[in-house]
Enzyme design. Sequence first.
Site, mmCIF file in Angstrom:
data_model
loop_
_atom_site.group_PDB
_atom_site.id
_atom_site.type_symbol
_atom_site.label_atom_id
_atom_site.label_comp_id
_atom_site.label_asym_id
_atom_site.label_seq_id
_atom_site.Cartn_x
_atom_site.Cartn_y
_atom_site.Cartn_z
ATOM 1 N N ASP A 296 -1.702 13.644 -0.567
ATOM 2 C CA ASP A 296 -0.881 12.469 -0.799
ATOM 3 C C ASP A 296 -1.660 11.250 -0.319
ATOM 4 O O ASP A 296 -2.706 11.378 0.326
ATOM 5 C CB ASP A 296 0.449 12.601 -0.020
ATOM 6 C CG ASP A 296 1.489 11.552 -0.393
ATOM 7 O OD1 ASP A 296 1.330 10.892 -1.433
ATOM 8 O OD2 ASP A 296 2.474 11.402 0.362
ATOM 9 N N TYR A 470 4.030 8.127 -1.953
ATOM 10 C CA TYR A 470 4.720 8.970 -2.938
ATOM 11 C C TYR A 470 3.791 9.415 -4.063
ATOM 12 O O TYR A 470 4.126 9.338 -5.236
ATOM 13 C CB TYR A 470 5.950 8.248 -3.509
ATOM 14 C CG TYR A 470 6.851 7.643 -2.463
ATOM 15 C CD1 TYR A 470 7.148 8.338 -1.285
ATOM 16 C CD2 TYR A 470 7.406 6.388 -2.633
ATOM 17 C CE1 TYR A 470 7.982 7.785 -0.318
ATOM 18 C CE2 TYR A 470 8.237 5.834 -1.662
ATOM 19 C CZ TYR A 470 8.516 6.531 -0.509
ATOM 20 O OH TYR A 470 9.339 5.980 0.448
ATOM 21 N N HIS A 471 2.619 9.928 -3.657
ATOM 22 C CA HIS A 471 1.636 10.413 -4.622
ATOM 23 C C HIS A 471 1.241 11.866 -4.334
ATOM 24 O O HIS A 471 0.057 12.188 -4.269
ATOM 25 C CB HIS A 471 0.381 9.531 -4.593
ATOM 26 C CG HIS A 471 0.634 8.087 -4.882
ATOM 27 N ND1 HIS A 471 -0.247 7.091 -4.497
ATOM 28 C CD2 HIS A 471 1.651 7.480 -5.541
ATOM 29 C CE1 HIS A 471 0.238 5.927 -4.896
ATOM 30 N NE2 HIS A 471 1.389 6.137 -5.523
ATOM 31 N N PRO A 472 2.197 12.778 -4.185
ATOM 32 C CA PRO A 472 1.831 14.172 -3.899
ATOM 33 C C PRO A 472 1.187 14.834 -5.107
ATOM 34 O O PRO A 472 1.555 14.581 -6.253
ATOM 35 C CB PRO A 472 3.179 14.818 -3.560
ATOM 36 C CG PRO A 472 4.181 14.019 -4.326
ATOM 37 C CD PRO A 472 3.664 12.605 -4.295
#
Length: 554
Positions: A296, A470-472
């Site tokens: 992330d 919020y970039h998993p």
Amino acid sequence: MTAEYVIIGSGSAGSAVAYRLGAAGKRVVVIEQGGSDRGPFIQMPAALSYPMNMAMYDWGFKSEPEPHLGGRQLATPRGRVIGGSSSINGMVYVRGHAHDYDTWEEMGAQGWSYADVLPYFQRMENWHGGDDAKPGGDAAFRGHDGPLHITRGPRKNPLFDAFIQAGKQAGYPVTPDYNGQAQEGFGAMEATIWKGQRWSAANAYLKPAMKQGNVSLIRGFARKVVIENGRATGVEIERGGQVEVIKASVEVIVAASSINTPKILMLSGIGPAEQLREHGIAVVADRPGVGANLQDHLEIYMQFQATAPITLYKYWNLWGKAAIGAQWLFTGKGLGASNQFEACGFIRSKAGVPYPDIQYHFLPIAVRYDGKAAAGGHGFQVHCGPMRSKSRGAVTLRSGDPMAPPKILFNYMSHPSDWEDFRTTIRLTREIFEQPAMKSHVKAEIQPGINLQSDAELDAFLKEHVESAYHPCGTARMGRRDDPMAVVDPECRVIGVEGLRVADSSIFPQVTNGNLNGPSIMTGEKAADHILGRRLPKSNLQPVINPNWQTSQR
């Protein structure tokens, strides 16, 4: 019900796959647990902080207590709505850097180099450029008739251009198009917004696909993939209190997000054998990489008090928000038509780093994603953080119950370099805000606060205040078929099971440089061509890299 292809998830990649398969005449069923995307909270760009905090649109995931952040549990929003996370995200459009994809290929994702993926970015884009965009070189890198509209905000607030000018004064380049020839530098930020409306994957891909007539949408909860004799034959879903199977005569495509995709694979018997047996799940394919490699982006909000009342704070009240909403509802214009991320920067943290590893989103108000404004009235902030953390986490099963949420442990800040990179980010950012173009607008630093200077002081602040961007991604990594930790091969086929593919950010070997919506849609576009047995020709366009990267930080 039977279709040729069954897709789990209507998000960024799933919608793109459905669109391309439908256009090729294939019968497709898309399974989505979430509901409608109608309404201003999703469609009005300025309302972006609302849907990701609403249970009707978000799965509501949280990380496990993070051991290196004092046991904090960080929110992990994932879209549970038509369009998936593209319907609740910040609408920022970043392709990632060319070197990201060349690195993917080096890691075993053959055929996913920059030359391979650039044609898919071009195919998906309907790029509207802007006054900053060069009509020549950069336009050649962009797509002009795809389904995904990409625009730039008007930058009417003087703080946007002041931020870009401060970057220039600090010695960094100004890039006319960070998604074009050269990412490095400061410039206008791009967004998936069209005619004042969020241009999600649902609006760009899924709804047009459904109008074609051979793509249909089923609302239901996907429990697992049905696998018979080593082949995926359908998807078991629950809807209306009943369990049923949607059959796939050709293939099943899992596009359920980097959180739900590994969960569904494991519930289907694909994953680390020991973990599956612990939960009473029969092992179909022992793939220890399922759920591993979780990555992330973390960021902090560096916030500043403004010297003049020129920020959006004057609208941060009931009447101000009502006026913005009313203008947008009746005209589709005004402040409601922008996500307010209209200026950005991509820089390198030090000499010897070949391409940017720090990203900036500038916002003309000091406010959190949860909608809480900073104390002190008028202010502004920049979201900033390193892009290539070495920390890795995992998504694991909580139980064998399909309704139970998975366990998510990012293991944030577990690598020593993360702390060093964040401290560097804070110090470089302070230098940018000391430049004349921004200094005249800064009354005081709200956070971290100028009194925090030492490594120990900054580390204590980071431990309490870093937030997920919020970039998993990465939990079903793509790689060579002989790689024991790879989950899918470069054709997006799940290794060890026939008729099953994954197409979403789960397959990323390494997180890309920037926001993930664009790369996720590209993944869906490219996966669709692999399914259809075709491929766009490689591009011969070459990106611009700072020629002095080995000896200079800027």
